[in-house]
Design a protein around this motif. Structure first.
Motif, PDB file in Angstrom:
ATOM      1  N   MET A 283       0.832  -1.185   0.000  1.00 20.89           N
ATOM      2  CA  MET A 283       0.000   0.000   0.000  1.00 20.89           C
ATOM      3  C   MET A 283       0.878   1.251   0.000  1.00 20.89           C
ATOM      4  N   ALA A 284       0.285   2.355  -0.371  1.00 22.93           N
ATOM      5  CA  ALA A 284       1.002   3.628  -0.477  1.00 22.93           C
ATOM      6  C   ALA A 284       1.368   4.178   0.896  1.00 22.93           C
ATOM      7  N   GLN A 285       2.480   4.896   0.943  1.00 22.39           N
ATOM      8  CA  GLN A 285       2.948   5.535   2.175  1.00 22.39           C
ATOM      9  C   GLN A 285       2.887   7.039   2.003  1.00 22.39           C
ATOM     10  N   GLY A 286       2.439   7.738   3.056  1.00 19.16           N
ATOM     11  CA  GLY A 286       2.384   9.185   3.052  1.00 19.16           C
ATOM     12  C   GLY A 286       3.015   9.740   4.310  1.00 19.16           C
ATOM     13  N   LYS A 287       2.946  11.055   4.462  1.00 18.29           N
ATOM     14  CA  LYS A 287       3.499  11.744   5.638  1.00 18.29           C
ATOM     15  C   LYS A 287       2.491  12.772   6.128  1.00 18.29           C
ATOM     16  N   VAL A 288       2.364  12.890   7.445  1.00 15.15           N
ATOM     17  CA  VAL A 288       1.512  13.908   8.055  1.00 15.15           C
ATOM     18  C   VAL A 288       2.114  15.279   7.759  1.00 15.15           C
ATOM     19  N   VAL A 289       1.287  16.207   7.276  1.00 17.63           N
ATOM     20  CA  VAL A 289       1.768  17.565   7.011  1.00 17.63           C
ATOM     21  C   VAL A 289       1.134  18.584   7.943  1.00 17.63           C
ATOM     22  N   GLN A 290      -0.024  18.256   8.537  1.00 15.60           N
ATOM     23  CA  GLN A 290      -0.683  19.215   9.425  1.00 15.60           C
ATOM     24  C   GLN A 290      -1.685  18.486  10.314  1.00 15.60           C
TER      25      GLN A 290
ATOM     26  N   ASP B 109      -3.594  13.387  20.030  1.00 11.68           N
ATOM     27  CA  ASP B 109      -2.469  13.801  20.874  1.00 11.68           C
ATOM     28  C   ASP B 109      -1.219  13.015  20.508  1.00 11.68           C
ATOM     29  N   GLY B 110      -0.109  13.710  20.360  1.00 15.57           N
ATOM     30  CA  GLY B 110       1.159  13.076  20.050  1.00 15.57           C
ATOM     31  C   GLY B 110       1.499  13.028  18.574  1.00 15.57           C
ATOM     32  N   LEU B 111       0.541  13.327  17.695  1.00 18.00           N
ATOM     33  CA  LEU B 111       0.841  13.349  16.257  1.00 18.00           C
ATOM     34  C   LEU B 111       1.701  14.565  15.932  1.00 18.00           C
ATOM     35  N   VAL B 112       2.687  14.367  15.066  1.00 24.19           N
ATOM     36  CA  VAL B 112       3.569  15.459  14.640  1.00 24.19           C
ATOM     37  C   VAL B 112       3.760  15.384  13.132  1.00 24.19           C
ATOM     38  N   ARG B 113       4.151  16.517  12.550  1.00 20.25           N
ATOM     39  CA  ARG B 113       4.436  16.533  11.115  1.00 20.25           C
ATOM     40  C   ARG B 113       5.551  15.544  10.791  1.00 20.25           C
ATOM     41  N   GLY B 114       5.422  14.904   9.649  1.00 24.47           N
ATOM     42  CA  GLY B 114       6.445  13.971   9.192  1.00 24.47           C
ATOM     43  C   GLY B 114       6.222  12.529   9.589  1.00 24.47           C
ATOM     44  N   MET B 115       5.226  12.263  10.428  1.00 24.61           N
ATOM     45  CA  MET B 115       4.962  10.867  10.817  1.00 24.61           C
ATOM     46  C   MET B 115       4.494  10.074   9.599  1.00 24.61           C
ATOM     47  N   PRO B 116       4.923   8.822   9.480  1.00 23.33           N
ATOM     48  CA  PRO B 116       4.492   8.003   8.340  1.00 23.33           C
ATOM     49  C   PRO B 116       3.028   7.592   8.457  1.00 23.33           C
TER      50      PRO B 116
ATOM     51  N   GLY C 230      -6.615  19.594  15.671  1.00 21.81           N
ATOM     52  CA  GLY C 230      -7.667  18.867  16.375  1.00 21.81           C
ATOM     53  C   GLY C 230      -7.844  17.496  15.754  1.00 21.81           C
ATOM     54  N   PRO C 231      -9.079  17.136  15.405  1.00 25.50           N
ATOM     55  CA  PRO C 231      -9.324  15.815  14.804  1.00 25.50           C
ATOM     56  C   PRO C 231      -9.061  15.765  13.294  1.00 25.50           C
ATOM     57  N   VAL C 232      -8.604  16.885  12.708  1.00 23.03           N
ATOM     58  CA  VAL C 232      -8.359  16.957  11.269  1.00 23.03           C
ATOM     59  C   VAL C 232      -6.868  16.783  10.995  1.00 23.03           C
ATOM     60  N   VAL C 233      -6.536  15.827  10.129  1.00 23.56           N
ATOM     61  CA  VAL C 233      -5.141  15.517   9.805  1.00 23.56           C
ATOM     62  C   VAL C 233      -4.972  15.591   8.288  1.00 23.56           C
ATOM     63  N   ASP C 234      -4.009  16.386   7.838  1.00 25.09           N
ATOM     64  CA  ASP C 234      -3.686  16.465   6.414  1.00 25.09           C
ATOM     65  C   ASP C 234      -2.466  15.597   6.139  1.00 25.09           C
ATOM     66  N   VAL C 235      -2.544  14.801   5.062  1.00 27.91           N
ATOM     67  CA  VAL C 235      -1.493  13.840   4.743  1.00 27.91           C
ATOM     68  C   VAL C 235      -1.087  14.004   3.281  1.00 27.91           C
ATOM     69  N   ARG C 236       0.228  14.030   3.028  1.00 27.99           N
ATOM     70  CA  ARG C 236       0.749  14.113   1.654  1.00 27.99           C
ATOM     71  C   ARG C 236       1.133  12.714   1.174  1.00 27.99           C
ATOM     72  N   PHE C 237       0.644  12.362  -0.019  1.00 27.72           N
ATOM     73  CA  PHE C 237       0.963  11.097  -0.671  1.00 27.72           C
ATOM     74  C   PHE C 237       1.583  11.393  -2.025  1.00 27.72           C
ATOM     75  N   PRO C 238       2.278  10.441  -2.624  1.00 28.22           N
ATOM     76  CA  PRO C 238       2.703  10.623  -4.020  1.00 28.22           C
ATOM     77  C   PRO C 238       1.462  10.848  -4.890  1.00 28.22           C
ATOM     78  N   ALA C 239       1.584  11.732  -5.882  1.00 36.47           N
ATOM     79  CA  ALA C 239       0.430  12.097  -6.712  1.00 36.47           C
ATOM     80  C   ALA C 239      -0.206  10.891  -7.408  1.00 36.47           C
ATOM     81  N   ASP C 240       0.583   9.867  -7.718  1.00 41.23           N
ATOM     82  CA  ASP C 240       0.035   8.698  -8.400  1.00 41.23           C
ATOM     83  C   ASP C 240      -0.541   7.661  -7.443  1.00 41.23           C
ATOM     84  N   ALA C 241      -0.507   7.933  -6.136  1.00 46.16           N
ATOM     85  CA  ALA C 241      -0.999   6.967  -5.155  1.00 46.16           C
ATOM     86  C   ALA C 241      -1.956   7.613  -4.159  1.00 46.16           C
ATOM     87  N   LEU C 242      -2.678   8.639  -4.582  1.00 47.29           N
ATOM     88  CA  LEU C 242      -3.609   9.346  -3.705  1.00 47.29           C
ATOM     89  C   LEU C 242      -4.766   8.425  -3.320  1.00 47.29           C
ATOM     90  N   PRO C 243      -5.025   8.239  -2.016  1.00 44.59           N
ATOM     91  CA  PRO C 243      -6.122   7.358  -1.606  1.00 44.59           C
ATOM     92  C   PRO C 243      -7.491   7.949  -1.963  1.00 44.59           C
TER      93      PRO C 243
END
Length: 82
Positions: A1-8, A63-70, A11-24
């Motif tokens: 499966m595709a891997q992404g990274k937390v960018v923001q 709680d505990g989520l940070v930018r860059g987490m896989p 609260g309960p909203v999490v933005d995640v960056r994925f490769p453009a060809d593997a967007l869920p």
């Protein structure tokens, strides 16, 4: 499966960056797991924000989520055994 990274995290909203060809797809379940921080969180894709970022809603505390987490795409929607 595709891997992404937390960018923001807001609260309960999490933005995640994925490769453009593997967007869920919308309503896809993603897993954020970090054994060192004891985090095992499922988030659900709610919106596509451009070519490589998805906005997700967390199913538990962020709680505990940070930018860059896989982030791993599970390949399917959230399921519940019945």
């Amino acid at each position: 499966m595709a891997q992404g990274k937390v960018v923001q995290v807001r609260g309960p909203v999490v933005d995640v960056r994925f490769p453009a060809d593997a967007l869920p797809a919308l309503l896809q379940a993603l897993r954020i797991k970090d054994d060192a921080r004891e985090i095992d969180l499922i988030v659900e894709v709610a919106q596509h924000l451009g070519d490589d970022i998805v906005r997700c809603v967390a199913m538990d505390n962020t709680d505990g989520l940070v930018r860059g987490m896989p982030v791993e795409d599970t390949g399917g929607p959230i399921t519940v055994p019945v």
